[in-house]
Write an enzyme that holds these catalytic residues in place. Structure first.
Site, PDB file in Angstrom:
ATOM      1  N   SER A  27       0.409  -1.292   0.027  1.00 45.33           N
ATOM      2  CA  SER A  27       0.138   0.086  -0.327  1.00 45.33           C
ATOM      3  C   SER A  27       0.923   0.851  -0.026  1.00 45.33           C
ATOM      4  O   SER A  27       1.804   1.838  -0.913  1.00 45.33           O
ATOM      5  CB  SER A  27      -0.873  -0.146   1.404  1.00 45.33           C
ATOM      6  OG  SER A  27      -2.458   1.298   0.741  1.00 45.33           O
ATOM      7  N   ASP A  31      -8.609  -5.000  -5.886  1.00 45.79           N
ATOM      8  CA  ASP A  31      -8.609  -4.081  -5.235  1.00 45.79           C
ATOM      9  C   ASP A  31      -8.580  -2.689  -5.498  1.00 45.79           C
ATOM     10  O   ASP A  31      -8.210  -1.976  -6.479  1.00 45.79           O
ATOM     11  CB  ASP A  31      -7.424  -3.835  -4.681  1.00 45.79           C
ATOM     12  CG  ASP A  31      -6.115  -3.469  -3.799  1.00 45.79           C
ATOM     13  OD1 ASP A  31      -7.018  -1.791  -3.119  1.00 45.79           O
ATOM     14  OD2 ASP A  31      -4.890  -3.616  -3.260  1.00 45.79           O
ATOM     15  N   HIS A  57      -7.994  -5.165  -1.182  1.00 51.78           N
ATOM     16  CA  HIS A  57      -6.694  -4.500   0.040  1.00 51.78           C
ATOM     17  C   HIS A  57      -6.023  -4.679   1.053  1.00 51.78           C
ATOM     18  O   HIS A  57      -4.949  -4.782   1.858  1.00 51.78           O
ATOM     19  CB  HIS A  57      -7.242  -2.342   0.356  1.00 51.78           C
ATOM     20  CG  HIS A  57      -6.357  -2.148  -0.351  1.00 51.78           C
ATOM     21  ND1 HIS A  57      -4.730  -2.399  -0.738  1.00 51.78           N
ATOM     22  CD2 HIS A  57      -5.418  -1.316   1.292  1.00 51.78           C
ATOM     23  CE1 HIS A  57      -3.809  -1.408  -0.633  1.00 51.78           C
ATOM     24  NE2 HIS A  57      -3.964  -1.064   0.525  1.00 51.78           N
TER      25      HIS A  57
END
Length: 234
Positions: free
Chosen positions: A117, A184, A196
């Site tokens: 991320s 995602d 995610h």
């Protein structure tokens, strides 16, 4: 305290001091032996507790399992991982400083970079920035960059805007696996928000570790073959 008890206490103290002295005497060798075969530098995602993060811990564990006989160390990139996303440059600077210091101290260690991320964005900055940009002030020297065997990023925001690390970085692109979990929304046009948070469960973290292990164990071409490849433009 009786003379016998005092003598016993002194003997125990003497033995303890002797042991400590031996440990201190061995300290330089222990430090010299601390270099791992592989060192994973991983940046956690937004809001995860300080450390490697859930994905980073699973990645390091999987990589260790895929590299029997090799020592695998890990370093958690030190940065806020907050909603102030411009602070990702702090992580890139920290990772660069760690890599340079460790590369100088451990000439035989190979490195693997990873991020999840916002942590993937940290790795993007470290590997794809053409030089100092914004608050990123410490690009990797080429000699250190060459020591990076593999890069694995998960849920990378740059995928969402069509600039994956595999094509954005001439130096690291071929060493990189970029994994996006289905729809995602952080790394794709989809809207599966739950995806995610499921990189470990989906098996993609294991897939990234397998890619890195393959890069680390691939046979090195003989020098003559390397020379032939260079001369032929291969």
């Amino acid at each position: 305290m009786s003379n016998k008890s005092r003598a016993g206490a002194l003997a125990t103290l003497g033995a303890t001091l002797g042991m400590l002295g031996a440990m201190i005497g061995l300290a330089p060798s222990a430090q010299a032996d601390a270099c791992a075969d592989v060192d994973v530098v991983f940046a956690r995602g937004t809001g995860e507790p300080v450390g490697l993060g859930r994905e980073g811990e699973a990645f390091v564990d999987a990589l260790r399992g895929a590299l029997p006989g090799k020592t695998v160390a890990s370093y958690a990139v030190n940065y806020p991982a907050s909603y102030d996303f411009l602070k990702a440059t702090d992580g890139a600077n920290d990772a660069s400083a760690y890599l340079q210091t460790t590369a100088a101290a451990c000439p035989d260690t190979s490195f693997v970079l990873g991020g999840y991320s916002q942590g993937a964005a940290v790795i993007d900055i470290l590997t794809a920035a053409p030089g100092p940009v914004l608050d990123f002030t410490d690009p990797l020297p080429p000699a250190v960059a060459d020591r990076v065997a593999a890069v694995a990023v998960f849920g990378n925001p740059s995928d969402r805007i069509g600039k994956p690390l595999t094509t954005a970085s001439p130096l690291f692109g071929a060493k990189t696996v970029e994994l996006c979990n289905g729809a995602d929304p952080v790394c794709s046009p989809g809207n599966d928000r739950a995806a995610h948070s499921l990189y470990v469960e989906s098996g993609l973290v294991d897939q990234g570790a397998a890619f890195a292990a393959g890069r680390l164990t691939a046979p090195v071409p003989p020098a003559a073959q390397l020379a032939a490849n260079v001369s032929s433009g291969g």
